[in-house]
Each structure stands twice: as structure tokens, then as C-alpha cells.
Motif scaffolding. Structure first.
Motif, PDB file in Angstrom:
ATOM      1  N   LEU A 115       0.832  -1.205   0.000  1.00 16.25           N
ATOM      2  CA  LEU A 115       0.000   0.000   0.000  1.00 16.25           C
ATOM      3  C   LEU A 115       0.866   1.253   0.000  1.00 16.25           C
ATOM      4  CD1 LEU A 115      -2.891  -0.884   2.499  1.00 16.25           C
ATOM      5  CD2 LEU A 115      -2.963  -0.867   0.008  1.00 16.25           C
ATOM      6  N   SER A 116       1.980   1.219   0.722  1.00 14.45           N
ATOM      7  CA  SER A 116       2.892   2.379   0.751  1.00 14.45           C
ATOM      8  C   SER A 116       3.467   2.635  -0.636  1.00 14.45           C
ATOM      9  CB  SER A 116       4.022   2.135   1.752  1.00 14.45           C
ATOM     10  OG  SER A 116       3.524   2.047   3.067  1.00 14.45           O
TER      11      SER A 116
ATOM     12  N   THR B 260     -10.548  -5.469   7.639  1.00 21.63           N
ATOM     13  CA  THR B 260      -9.695  -4.381   7.140  1.00 21.63           C
ATOM     14  C   THR B 260      -9.214  -4.677   5.732  1.00 21.63           C
ATOM     15  OG1 THR B 260      -8.965  -3.839   9.376  1.00 21.63           O
ATOM     16  CG2 THR B 260      -7.594  -3.055   7.568  1.00 21.63           C
ATOM     17  N   VAL B 261      -8.800  -5.910   5.492  1.00 17.48           N
ATOM     18  CA  VAL B 261      -8.303  -6.286   4.166  1.00 17.48           C
ATOM     19  C   VAL B 261      -9.433  -6.191   3.134  1.00 17.48           C
ATOM     20  CG1 VAL B 261      -7.310  -8.156   2.795  1.00 17.48           C
ATOM     21  CG2 VAL B 261      -6.496  -7.736   5.129  1.00 17.48           C
ATOM     22  N   SER B 262     -10.617  -6.630   3.498  1.00 18.21           N
ATOM     23  CA  SER B 262     -11.763  -6.517   2.584  1.00 18.21           C
ATOM     24  C   SER B 262     -12.065  -5.059   2.281  1.00 18.21           C
ATOM     25  CB  SER B 262     -12.993  -7.190   3.207  1.00 18.21           C
ATOM     26  OG  SER B 262     -12.773  -8.562   3.406  1.00 18.21           O
TER      27      SER B 262
ATOM     28  N   ASP C 240      -5.893   6.870   5.079  1.00 14.59           N
ATOM     29  CA  ASP C 240      -6.776   6.376   6.140  1.00 14.59           C
ATOM     30  C   ASP C 240      -6.339   4.998   6.646  1.00 14.59           C
ATOM     31  OD1 ASP C 240      -8.374   8.606   6.122  1.00 14.59           O
ATOM     32  OD2 ASP C 240      -9.848   7.778   4.743  1.00 14.59           O
ATOM     33  N   PHE C 241      -5.713   4.218   5.788  1.00  7.24           N
ATOM     34  CA  PHE C 241      -5.236   2.896   6.197  1.00  7.24           C
ATOM     35  C   PHE C 241      -3.824   2.937   6.788  1.00  7.24           C
ATOM     36  CE2 PHE C 241      -8.394   1.614   2.913  1.00  7.24           C
ATOM     37  CZ  PHE C 241      -9.178   0.797   3.712  1.00  7.24           C
ATOM     38  N   LEU C 242      -3.011   3.888   6.326  1.00 10.73           N
ATOM     39  CA  LEU C 242      -1.583   3.840   6.635  1.00 10.73           C
ATOM     40  C   LEU C 242      -1.111   4.835   7.682  1.00 10.73           C
ATOM     41  CD1 LEU C 242      -0.214   3.495   2.978  1.00 10.73           C
ATOM     42  CD2 LEU C 242      -0.489   1.681   4.670  1.00 10.73           C
TER      43      LEU C 242
ATOM     44  N   TYR D 237      -3.279   6.238  13.657  1.00 10.43           N
ATOM     45  CA  TYR D 237      -4.718   5.999  13.576  1.00 10.43           C
ATOM     46  C   TYR D 237      -5.164   5.280  12.301  1.00 10.43           C
ATOM     47  CZ  TYR D 237      -4.849   9.311  17.461  1.00 10.43           C
ATOM     48  OH  TYR D 237      -4.648   9.931  18.674  1.00 10.43           O
ATOM     49  N   GLY D 238      -4.248   4.910  11.427  1.00 15.44           N
ATOM     50  CA  GLY D 238      -4.635   4.177  10.223  1.00 15.44           C
ATOM     51  C   GLY D 238      -5.196   2.817  10.576  1.00 15.44           C
ATOM     52  N   SER D 239      -6.253   2.415   9.891  1.00 15.32           N
ATOM     53  CA  SER D 239      -6.919   1.155  10.262  1.00 15.32           C
ATOM     54  C   SER D 239      -6.011  -0.053  10.049  1.00 15.32           C
ATOM     55  CB  SER D 239      -8.222   0.995   9.470  1.00 15.32           C
ATOM     56  OG  SER D 239      -7.985   1.089   8.082  1.00 15.32           O
ATOM     57  N   LEU D 240      -5.169  -0.038   9.023  1.00 14.93           N
ATOM     58  CA  LEU D 240      -4.236  -1.151   8.839  1.00 14.93           C
ATOM     59  C   LEU D 240      -3.151  -1.110   9.918  1.00 14.93           C
ATOM     60  CD1 LEU D 240      -3.315  -3.588   7.250  1.00 14.93           C
ATOM     61  CD2 LEU D 240      -2.066  -2.063   5.698  1.00 14.93           C
TER      62      LEU D 240
END
Length: 677
Positions: A53-54, A437-439, A613-615, A619-622
């Protein structure tokens, strides 16, 4: 002491029996270890997904700014004469260039020959000037030619002159070469030192030495507010005593460099003139001719009566009176030196301009002639020759960035598929199957690529979806780039393609009273409703909301400017999508007026926000998913430690039980033997 049992009395293999009993006891431990390994595998997978993702975020960032997406290439009709590169601020076009001369550095050769580098040159002083700075090199009776070379090169205050030895016909000559190109960088061999004046005080700003870019109004010696006729007066005398008088009007943008230029212009560039420089915060006036001088300099300040400005300027003292003689025999005589290459500026003519002269530059790399183009001069043109530079769009670079974007996206899709699939034949599932999270990642990174791009409208924009420029998601979820469709779009509507990909902070309004003014990197693409209240033509209140929602957000009003709320949550993330949206509002009368404002955000920027938002670090969900998995591994590790301790105690108890059994059996056998049984 560890207890070892062999079952000699009972006839039982007690060690094997204990091992079998402990295997039953270890079932819980084995389950914990298996669970811990599963969590470790999951954490490794999440880390790999985080890296993917990064990488994808970097690819998205590389195409998320319209300005940076613009890329141009330059073709020269003769690379041997001119080569060039273009930045994103260039414009398509064709330019013809003539090169009259290349910039060069000065080179002087001392005519006197020496048989050996270690031949003595005698005692005295050698004086030279370069870039308005003089150096005095002192020699002794034992100084050799090589020593002089070393003294010049190792001088801590050397202004930019390199000394070397030239061997010609088995004889050695001293050579001086300037390290800078340009007409201002000549080397002067002086019979006397050069007269210099230096300011008594340093120019300072906030307590530190001022620089060339420091504004006059920012000097510590300035106070008050500038008017319209505040002036610095420049008076004095030149080298030969000729009076000097000039003025410099000060504005908010006048710099120390401009003051130095005004002083230099006042004294002139002739032999009796002088040059003003800034050295360690002090203004220095250096004569253009060596020797004793009548030069003086006075700076004054004439304030605008209507203003309140006060400026204290320094006085000057003589730091070199120009009377130090160059006494190193032969070296101070300019007739003994041959200039083999003169310091000179490059000279070019672009598109026939100037018709009767040349554009001059101190170097052979020129950046200020054609917007966004850096020109490298390699040779001169012949009398009737010109070199043509053709600037065109570089769409290949954009396609390469998009292809990298596609590849990084597909790596994520492949990884998620591999780690979430279920194999019914073997009954095995991927380590990340059923992970919410992955979904969510797969769904959210897909959305901007298959839906209308934020802030775009089919009524006003040529393209509103990635598919229209060749980016489509196939039946397997993989992203594809159709270069034929992309090429056609770039050829037909280049700017519209760039906007769809990387529009940022671009907006419009449907109202003549409320107009789009600005957006920030926090402003999300979309359409917003704005409501502004005026009382007697004065803007008194305003609020905003996303079109189609019911909740208004109070905006800040300053004068005629509306700024949407930038309120943040506990994580520091802005709460409202219109955060940072700026608008101007004007209305005559009393009323509440409304407008719809569209803010464009290219799909690359949308993906950047999704990925953030994920990273995000905290606070990123991932990121949270990884932290929770790490906590779970640590917790299971604690349980394993406790279970291993319990098993150790259980095994010890079993060994003690069997030891007592063996002891009892041994006692019984002894009693039977005693009774003769």
C-alpha cells in the motif's frame, strides 16, 4: 535434582508412561503455539500488505498534481552546439538561437621561465584581485616557484583562483586560472594594494548578519512604517576625487543587494569607479583600480514626512589605503603576464532578439531566457547558422507513471487474492480470509477507479471517470491501461486528462455573489452548498455542507471571505470534507444567499486520501490491525510462558508419584524375601 525412573521394581516403563501422560497435558500448549504461529503469519502478511500500500501511495502521489504531471521534452537541431531540458513550467513551441560566444574563465600565464619548480623566486609581496577581492601573498628568500603555487592554492581566503605550473620547452611558467566564468571574474595583477572602505557596523536582521536578500525594512536599524518617498542618499568621491551623488527610493521589497547595486552604479564601472559588496554583514567599497585613492562614501536617509520610518546607516572607515606595494620582482609587472583566455560572458540571441545586441550570461547554462527551459551552450554557431529548439509534450513520462500506478495496484490485488482464498480440495484458507480491514482495502481502493471522480460533472467536463482515458478494472479485479485510448485522449484533450488524474485545489461556483477563492490539501473533492448571510451589505455569517446532506457546518467569516471549518477529531484528521475551502462573498443589501461550489480532486488524490486512512502512523486502520495482532501475539506468548511453567510442575509431580510407587514396591519385595515367600 531431576528424578529419573527406569521401572526396575514395577516392571513398568515409567519414563515412557510419563511422556505419554505429558503429551495429553501439552494439548493446550500446542494449541497456544499454533495460535501464536498463525498470528505471526498474519502479522507478516499485514506488514507485507502495508508495504504494498505504501508503494501504491507513492505511485498515486506521483500523479496527484496536475502541475507536476505536465512534462515536456526539448529537441535540439544540433546537440553539439546547444542541448536543453524542460521543466513542467515550460510551454510548447519552437525557438531559434544563435550563439556568439561561450562564457569563459580568465587564464593568465607568467612569461618568465624557470628551469625547475623548486627554483627560488625571492622575497616580496605578490598582489592579485579576483571577484572584487584582493589577496597579498608574502614570499621569503627561500620561497620557490612551487611554494608560491601552494601558497595561492592553500590560502584560506582565496577568492577563487587556481594556481598551477605549465611546462613548455622544458621550462616552467606560473599559471593563474579563475574558477568562475563570466566577464566579472577577471584576474587583476596589481602593483599596489586596492583601496577599500568598510562599514563600521554590520547590517543585521533579528540579531544575525544580513544577507543580499534581506529587505531594508527588515534591518535591525530600521523602525516605523515606510512612506512613498523614503530614500537612501549616496554621496562621496571616486578614485580620482570626482564627486558622487545618487538616491535610492526604498519600498517594501528593496533589498540589501539593490542598495549595493545602487552604490556601484553611482561610482561607475570605469577605472576610477568602485564596486560595493557585502562581506560578513559589512558593506565594502572596493576601487576598480589599485593604488592610493580619494574614494569616500557616505550613506544617509531621507524620510518621507508623511511616514514614520527611521533608518540608521553605518559610517565607513579605510581598511586598505592602497599604498602597499607589490615587491616580488617581476610578478607585479602586468607586461610580464599573458592573458591566454579572457573572462567573458556567453552571448546568445533568441528568436532574433535583441536585433542589434546579445543576451549575456555569466555561465554556459542559462535558465532565464525561455520559460521552463534550461539551455546548455556547448559551442558557437557560424555566422549564418541558428540552432532550433523544439519543445513538445512528453506524454511518455506520464504513461510510464500510470503504468507503474497500474502495476502497484495489481500487486495489491494479487496479494489479497492469494491470502484470502479458500481451497475446498485441501480445506485450507488464506491467512487473511474474513479480515474486515483487508476486505475494506480492496473495496475502497477500487472505488475511485470505477466511479465518477470527485467534483467532476458530465455537463462541464470532458472526462469524469478513469475508464474514459483507458484505465479499467477487468473481471478479475485487476487494473488495465489501454494506451491507445489514453493516447487519443491526450492528443485530443491533454489538459482535461491531467485534471481527471491529478486535479487539486481547483474549484468553481454557480453564483456571481459567492465565488471560489481557494482550497487546501485538506479539502476533498465534491460539490458543496454554501449559505451566506448579509446585513446592510456586510457579510455576517456563513455555513457549508456537502450537497445532498442535511447538517450545516458553521464557517469562519473575515471581511468578505468565508473559510469552511477545519475542525479535527482526536487523531488530528479534519472532520468535514470541505475543510480549508475558501470563498469570497459580496452582496448589496440584506439577505441570505446560497451557492453550489464544486471542488475537483483527481482520482489519484482520492486514492491518496483513501490510502492515508489505512496507513496513518497512529490511527490508520491497517496500522491498528497490525498493532492489535502484535498485542495478541504478546498476550499468547504470556499464556505460553504460564502454560510451560504449569507443565513443568505437572511433570515433576508425575515423576514424584512414580518414584513413590517404585519405592513402595521395592519395600514389599524386600518384606516378601524376608518371609521366604
Amino acid at each position: 535434582m531431576a528424578i529419573s525412573l527406569g521401572g526396575l521394581n514395577s516392571g513398568l516403563d515409567t519414563n515412557t508412561l510419563i511422556q505419554q501422560l505429558m503429551q495429553i497435558e501439552q494439548r493446550k500448549l500446542l494449541k497456544l503455539q499454533a495460535r501464536q504461529q498463525e498470528r505471526n503469519d498474519k502479522l507478516d502478511a499485514l506488514k507485507e500488505l502495508h508495504n504494498l500500500l505504501s508503494d501504491f501511495k507513492k505511485s498515486a502521489k506521483a500523479i496527484s498534481n496536475t502541475t507536476e504531471l505536465k512534462s515536456f521534452k526539448v529537441k535540439s537541431s544540433d546537440e553539439d552546439i546547444i542541448s536543453a531540458t524542460a521543466s513542467d513550467s515550460a510551454f510548447e513551441g519552437t525557438h531559434s538561437i544563435k550563439v556568439n560566444q561561450l562564457a569563459a574563465s580568465e587564464r593568465k600565464v607568467y612569461n618568465t621561465e624557470y628551469s625547475y619548480p623548486d627554483e627560488k623566486i625571492g622575497a616580496g609581496k605578490f598582489i592579485y584581485s579576483y571577484n572584487n577581492q584582493q589577496r597579498i601573498i608574502t614570499t621569503t628568500d627561500t620561497t620557490t616557484l612551487q611554494n608560491l603555487v601552494d601558497s595561492i592554492n592553500n590560502d584560506n581566503e582565496n577568492p577563487g583562483v587556481s594556481a598551477s605550473l605549465l611546462k613548455y620547452n622544458d621550462k616552467y611558467h606560473l599559471v593563474l586560472t579563475g574558477t568562475d566564468t563570466g566577464a566579472d571574474f577577471d584576474i587583476s595583477i596589481n602593483p599596489f594594494s586596492t583601496f577599500e572602505l568598510s562599514s563600521l557596523e554590520k547590517l543585521k536582521t533579528s540579531g544575525a548578519e544580513a544577507g543580499l536578500a534581506t529587505k531594508i525594512k527588515d534591518l535591525d536599524s530600521f523602525s516605523g512604517t515606510l512612506g512613498t518617498t523614503d530614500k537612501i542618499t549616496i554621496t562621496g568621491t571616486k578614485h580620482d576625487g570626482t564627486p558622487v551623488s545618487a538616491e535610492l527610493t526604498i519600498t517594501d521589497t528593496t533589498t540589501v543587494e539593490r542598495l549595493l547595486s545602487a552604490i556601484t552604479d553611482a561610482f561607475g564601472s570605469d577605472a576610477n569607479g568602485a564596486t560595493a559588496i557585502l562581506e560578513n554583514g559589512r558593506i565594502k567599497l572596493v576601487d576598480n583600480t589599485s593604488g592610493a585613492s580619494l574614494s569616500t562614501l557616505n550613506l544617509g536617509f531621507t524620510a518621507d514626512p508623511a511616514g514614520s520610518a527611521v533608518l540608521t546607516l553605518p559610517g565607513f572607515e579605510i581598511t586598505d589605503d592602497g599604498t602597499t606595494a607589490a615587491t616580488l620582482a617581476g610578478f607585479s609587472n602586468t607586461a610580464n603576464w599573458t592573458t591566454t583566455q579572457s573572462a567573458q560572458d556567453s552571448q546568445i540571441r533568441v528568436d532574433g532578439y535583441p536585433a542589434a545586441g546579445w543576451l549575456e550570461n555569466s555561465g554556459n547554462t542559462i535558465e532565464n531566457v525561455i520559460d521552463g527551459v534550461t539551455i546548455d551552450l556547448n559551442s558557437v554557431t557560424s555566422i549564418d547558422e541558428t540552432v532550433t529548439l523544439t519543445i513538445t509534450r512528453d506524454t511518455e513520462t506520464l504513461k510510464e507513471k500510470l503504468q507503474e500506478f497500474v502495476e502497484d495496484y495489481n500487486k495489491i490485488i494479487d496479494f489479497i487474492k492469494t491470502n484470502t482464498k479458500y481451497d475446498p480440495a485441501t480445506g485450507t484458507a488464506g491467512i487473511l480470509i474474513s479480515n474486515f480491514t483487508v476486505s475494506a482495502i480492496r473495496t475502497k481502493i477500487n472505488s475511485p477507479l470505477i466511479s465518477t471522480t470527485s467534483g467532476f460533472s458530465k455537463d462541464t467536463d470532458t472526462y469524469i471517470m478513469p475508464a474514459q482515458i483507458g484505465l479499467t478494472v477487468d473481471s478479475t479485479g485487476k487494473l488495465e491501461l489501454d494506451t491507445a485510448i489514453l493516447d487519443n485522449a491526450l492528443s485530443s484533450n491533454y489538459s482535461d486528462v491531467l485534471q481527471l488524474i491529478g486535479a487539486s485545489e481547483i474549484g468553481s461556483s454557480d453564483s456571481k455573489d459567492i465565488k471560489f477563492y481557494s482550497a487546501s490539501d485538506k479539502t476533498k473533492g465534491g460539490t458543496y452548498e454554501v449559505e451566506a448571510t448579509f446585513t446592510d451589505s456586510v457579510l455576517t455569517a456563513a455555513r457549508t455542507r456537502t450537497l445532498g446532506t442535511t447538517t450545516w457546518h458553521t464557517a469562519t467569516v473575515t471581511g468578505g471571505v468565508i473559510l469552511a471549518s477545519s475542525q479535527t477529531d482526536d487523531s488530528g484528521k479534519t472532520i468535514y470534507p470541505e475543510a480549508g475551502l475558501g470563498l469570497t462573498a459580496q452582496y448589496t443589501g440584506t439577505a441570505t444567499i446560497t451557492a453550489q461550489v464544486r471542488v475537483k480532486e483527481g482520482f489519484a488524490g482520492m486514492l491518496e486520501n483513501v490510502l492515508d486512512d489505512f496507513l496513518r502512523t497512529k490511527y490508520g486502520s491497517l496500522t491498528i490491525e497490525q498493532e492489535n495482532t502484535s498485542d495478541s501475539i504478546e498476550n499468547i506468548g504470556d499464556q505460553i510462558t504460564k502454560e510451560e511453567a504449569r507443565l513443568t510442575r505437572a511433570e515433576e509431580r508425575l515423576k514424584q508419584k512414580f518414584a513413590r510407587l517404585e519405592k513402595t514396591l521395592a519395600l514389599l519385595q524386600s518384606q516378601r524375601s524376608a518371609l521366604g515367600m
